[in-house]
Design a protein around this motif. Structure first.
Motif, PDB file in Angstrom:
ATOM      1  N   MET A  44     -15.200 -35.522  34.353  1.00 33.65           N
ATOM      2  CA  MET A  44     -15.986 -34.783  33.361  1.00 33.65           C
ATOM      3  C   MET A  44     -15.474 -33.356  33.171  1.00 33.65           C
ATOM      4  O   MET A  44     -15.567 -32.804  32.075  1.00 33.65           O
ATOM      5  CB  MET A  44     -17.442 -34.716  33.786  1.00 33.65           C
ATOM      6  CG  MET A  44     -18.379 -35.626  33.103  1.00 33.65           C
ATOM      7  SD  MET A  44     -18.112 -35.973  31.376  1.00 33.65           S
ATOM      8  CE  MET A  44     -18.682 -37.652  31.389  1.00 33.65           C
ATOM      9  N   GLY A  79     -26.828 -37.735  32.581  1.00 38.40           N
ATOM     10  CA  GLY A  79     -28.101 -37.020  32.678  1.00 38.40           C
ATOM     11  C   GLY A  79     -28.494 -36.219  31.444  1.00 38.40           C
ATOM     12  O   GLY A  79     -29.654 -35.851  31.285  1.00 38.40           O
ATOM     13  N   PRO A 120     -19.645 -30.589  35.796  1.00 39.06           N
ATOM     14  CA  PRO A 120     -19.545 -29.209  35.296  1.00 39.06           C
ATOM     15  C   PRO A 120     -20.895 -28.509  35.194  1.00 39.06           C
ATOM     16  O   PRO A 120     -20.956 -27.284  35.287  1.00 39.06           O
ATOM     17  CB  PRO A 120     -18.927 -29.365  33.901  1.00 39.06           C
ATOM     18  CG  PRO A 120     -18.327 -30.730  33.876  1.00 39.06           C
ATOM     19  CD  PRO A 120     -19.119 -31.573  34.833  1.00 39.06           C
TER      20      PRO A 120
HETATM   21  C1  S3P Z   1     -24.430 -34.474  32.698  1.00 34.59           C
HETATM   22  C2  S3P Z   1     -24.535 -35.522  33.572  1.00 34.59           C
HETATM   23  C3  S3P Z   1     -23.376 -36.265  34.061  1.00 34.59           C
HETATM   24  C4  S3P Z   1     -22.261 -36.243  33.008  1.00 34.59           C
HETATM   25  C5  S3P Z   1     -21.927 -34.821  32.655  1.00 34.59           C
HETATM   26  C6  S3P Z   1     -23.132 -34.056  32.109  1.00 34.59           C
HETATM   27  C7  S3P Z   1     -25.657 -33.746  32.284  1.00 34.59           C
HETATM   28  O1  S3P Z   1     -23.733 -37.620  34.337  1.00 34.59           O
HETATM   29  O2  S3P Z   1     -22.613 -36.957  31.867  1.00 34.59           O
HETATM   30  O3  S3P Z   1     -21.390 -34.187  33.797  1.00 34.59           O
HETATM   31  O4  S3P Z   1     -25.630 -33.051  31.261  1.00 34.59           O
HETATM   32  O5  S3P Z   1     -26.684 -33.905  32.991  1.00 34.59           O
HETATM   33  P1  S3P Z   1     -24.589 -38.055  35.644  1.00 34.59           P
HETATM   34  O6  S3P Z   1     -26.028 -37.862  35.320  1.00 34.59           O
HETATM   35  O7  S3P Z   1     -24.242 -39.497  35.814  1.00 34.59           O
HETATM   36  O8  S3P Z   1     -24.137 -37.209  36.781  1.00 34.59           O
END
Ligand code: S3P
Length: 166
Positions: A44, A79, A120
């Protein structure tokens, strides 16, 4: 059946999706993995380097649209999908059932180690906590089923989901 798992980073979506997929004989789709594949990125952080958070969000919209008519599948979301209502609108099409894995921030920050996560948006615990507080009502708003997870074993969470789906 089309099941959508939502929840904050570290709430156990991927592990629950795998176990639930086995239990219900459903295929599992990981939205994050598809974003990496489509953007030809290793993780990511690389996606964010290429196009910032916006690139991720754009791909999440495209993928949710592509999978809108999916059947017999569990979609494990990133998330942040609750940040765009259109993503949930697409995911809910075709009787998509949204299951929110509700973990406290304390349980999540025990699981995610700052400085040792490729996420990130989880590089600073206070910033992550603010994001969690902001998103919590959104997860609840879009959920058809809410499962408290915290210290529960994956097998227990899966059992609870199966009961609620009946
Ligand atoms: C994010 C969650 C991550 C991923 C990205 C951003 C978020 O997924 O999509 O780093 O904005 O909460 P996970 O919930 O599987 O860690």
């Amino acid at each position: 059946m089309k099941i959508i798992l939502t929840g904050f980073m570290g709430s156990g979506k991927s592990s629950v999706a795998t176990a639930l997929g086995k239990e219900l004989s459903l295929n599992v789709i990981e939205m994050d993995a598809l974003v990496l594949e489509r953007t030809k990125s290793k993780n990511m952080a690389e996606v964010f380097n290429k196009g910032g958070e916006l690139l991720l969000r754009e791909w999440e919209i495209i993928l949710a649209k592509e999978w809108q008519s999916a059947k017999n599948v569990i979609i494990s979301t990133g998330g942040g999908v609750v940040m765009n209502k259109i993503i949930l609108d697409y995911l809910k099409i075709n009787s998509g059932i949204v299951i929110f894995l509700d973990s406290s921030f304390e349980a999540i920050s025990d699981r995610i180690k700052i400085g040792n996560t490729p996420r990130p948006l989880f590089q600073d615990v206070e910033i992550a906590r603010k994001l969690y507080t902001f998103r919590l009502p959104l997860y609840k708003k879009y959920a058809d089923i809410i499962i408290k997870t915290d210290t529960k074993k994956i097998s227990k969470i899966v059992k609870e989901i199966v009961v609620k789906l009946k």
